[in-house]
Design an enzyme around this catalytic site. Structure first.
Site, short mmCIF file in Angstrom:
data_model
loop_
_atom_site.label_atom_id
_atom_site.label_comp_id
_atom_site.label_asym_id
_atom_site.label_seq_id
_atom_site.Cartn_x
_atom_site.Cartn_y
_atom_site.Cartn_z
N ASP A 83 0.85 -1.18 0.00
CA ASP A 83 0.00 0.00 0.00
C ASP A 83 0.90 1.25 0.00
OD1 ASP A 83 -2.35 1.46 0.19
OD2 ASP A 83 -2.55 1.22 2.36
N HIS A 84 0.59 2.21 -0.86
CA HIS A 84 1.31 3.51 -0.90
C HIS A 84 2.83 3.39 -0.90
CE1 HIS A 84 -2.17 6.13 -0.72
NE2 HIS A 84 -2.68 5.38 0.23
N ASP A 105 2.63 5.24 -5.43
CA ASP A 105 1.84 6.46 -5.27
C ASP A 105 2.70 7.66 -5.62
OD1 ASP A 105 0.36 8.62 -4.62
OD2 ASP A 105 0.02 8.08 -2.52
N GLU A 142 -1.80 6.16 -8.55
CA GLU A 142 -2.79 7.09 -7.99
C GLU A 142 -2.69 8.42 -8.71
OE1 GLU A 142 -3.41 7.42 -3.73
OE2 GLU A 142 -3.71 9.57 -3.87
N GLY A 199 -7.88 7.44 7.71
CA GLY A 199 -8.16 7.67 9.13
C GLY A 199 -9.64 7.61 9.45
N HIS A 232 -9.62 4.53 -2.07
CA HIS A 232 -8.85 4.55 -0.83
C HIS A 232 -9.72 5.14 0.28
CE1 HIS A 232 -4.54 3.61 -1.84
NE2 HIS A 232 -5.20 3.40 -2.97
N THR A 278 -9.26 1.53 8.85
CA THR A 278 -9.84 2.03 10.10
C THR A 278 -10.88 1.08 10.70
OG1 THR A 278 -9.44 4.33 9.49
CG2 THR A 278 -11.23 3.93 11.05
#
Ligand SMILES: [Zn+2]
Length: 359
Positions: A83-84, A105, A142, A199, A232, A278
């Site tokens: 991820d990222h 990314d 992205e 978040g 995302h 989250t």
């Protein structure tokens, strides 16, 4: 062998019009909860690790954990995704450690907080695509910066996310630019900015179309009907777990996530990968608080972790079912990465843009 690439999994998802949740993982309990849930509904799995997760667990531990999952759940196609990724080396070291897919990314520069230019993004993403495809690994790019359309701010998570304020145009992916980007980079999947952020604090009220721009997804899908779209920051932040968290001494202010029905709508318009972090964090820590509060003498970690796993598993099952991927695992015949590499080299997996976009 059940380890699958993102490209093959999302091609299957597109063919049968479903979406796949991509759950972030840091530890064994999260991973087991996801896999048990997947087994119970026969769903394929995307497990993803951020740079922070790789640093937390350590690359060796993480890689061995994925091997263990593969051995324990041989019937579940498992995509392991970075991820990222913020630089080429992050993506390549992930592949070295058994990841079948990486996100480069390039919407942000290497520091993970300064927005990069379009040309920077195309350059670095193309480089990762060229290298990853040689060994059959998939690449997610992205375009646009993730952040709130309510405030203009991003929410950094694991040190990733822009700082300061951006205007509305930077926070929304431009459909024409998306077309050019996919053509230039040959990414397998495209993460788009539509007002979601990382978040727990995504929206201050139940999101409406001015702050959650689902129409942008429809426009991108119209231009790029064959490109897999990634959402995302797509936790739904269930009120049930926020309440449980707060009833047991937690302090999480009122907040709203991305409603599951909006994601389901996105899936009708090409969304194939839905990132969720989250929700599992909140389900687990709400349970930790509940156990700690109700039994103040308890000190066996398993008494905290087991209910946390049950709660995470319930969230996973709900998403597998809502996104339509329950029952799909058995229908997928996993292709090894070597075969994917051959397909990339032959050009068979290049983006089919002109043909369909013109239709
Ligand atoms: Zn993200």
């Amino acid at each position: 062998m059940a380890r699958i690439t993102l490209r093959q999994l999302l091609d299957c998802a597109a063919e049968r019009s479903y979406g796949v949740p991509a759950f972030n993982v840091n530890n064994m309990e999260q991973a087991l909860a996801i896999m048990e849930a997947a087994r119970s509904v026969n769903a394929p799995v995307i497990i993803q690790a951020s740079r922070g997760a790789r640093a937390y667990a350590g690359d060796i531990m993480f890689a061995k954990m994925m091997e263990a999952l593969e051995a324990m759940y041989p019937e579940i196609p498992l995509c392991v995704h970075q991820d990222h990724g913020e630089r080429v080396s992050t993506c390549l070291s992930a592949i070295q450690n058994g990841f079948t897919s990486v996100m480069m990314d390039g919407s942000l520069k290497e520091d993970g907080k300064t927005p990069g230019s379009y040309d920077y993004n195309v350059g670095i993403t193309s480089e990762v695509t060229r290298l990853a495809h040689m060994v059959g690994a998939s690449v997610e790019g992205e375009l646009g910066c993730l952040g709130s359309l309510e405030t203009g701010h991003g929410e950094a998570e694991d040190g990733h996310g822009f700082e300061g304020k951006l205007d509305r145009s930077s926070l929304l992916t431009d459909p024409d630019e998306a077309l050019r980007f996919v053509q230039a980079t040959k990414v397998d999947a495209l993460a788009v900015a539509i007002g979601t952020s990382h978040g727990a604090y995504k929206f201050t009220r139940k999101p409406t179309s001015d702050v959650l721009a689902m129409d942008v997804i429809e426009k991108i899908h119209a231009k790029l009907p064959n490109t897999h779209i990634v959402m995302h920051g797509s936790s739904s932040v269930p009120e049930e777990y926020r309440n449980l968290f707060n009833e047991n001494g937690g302090e999480m202010r009122e907040t709203y996530g991305v409603p599951v029905e909006e994601i389901v709508r996105g899936i009708r318009f090409g969304v194939r990968k839905v990132n969720i972090d989250t929700d599992l964090r909140l389900a687990a820590t709400a349970e930790f608080r509940r156990v700690a509060n109700r039994n103040k003498s308890e000190f066996d970690p398993r008494k905290f972790l087991k209910p946390a796993m049950d709660a995470m598993g319930k969230v996973c099952r709900d998403r597998f079912e809502a996104f339509g991927c329950a029952g799909q695992a058995a229908l997928i015949k996993v292709k090894p990465m070597s075969e994917m590499a051959r397909l990339y080299a032959s050009g068979a997996l290049d983006p089919h843009i002109e043909k369909k976009a013109a239709a």
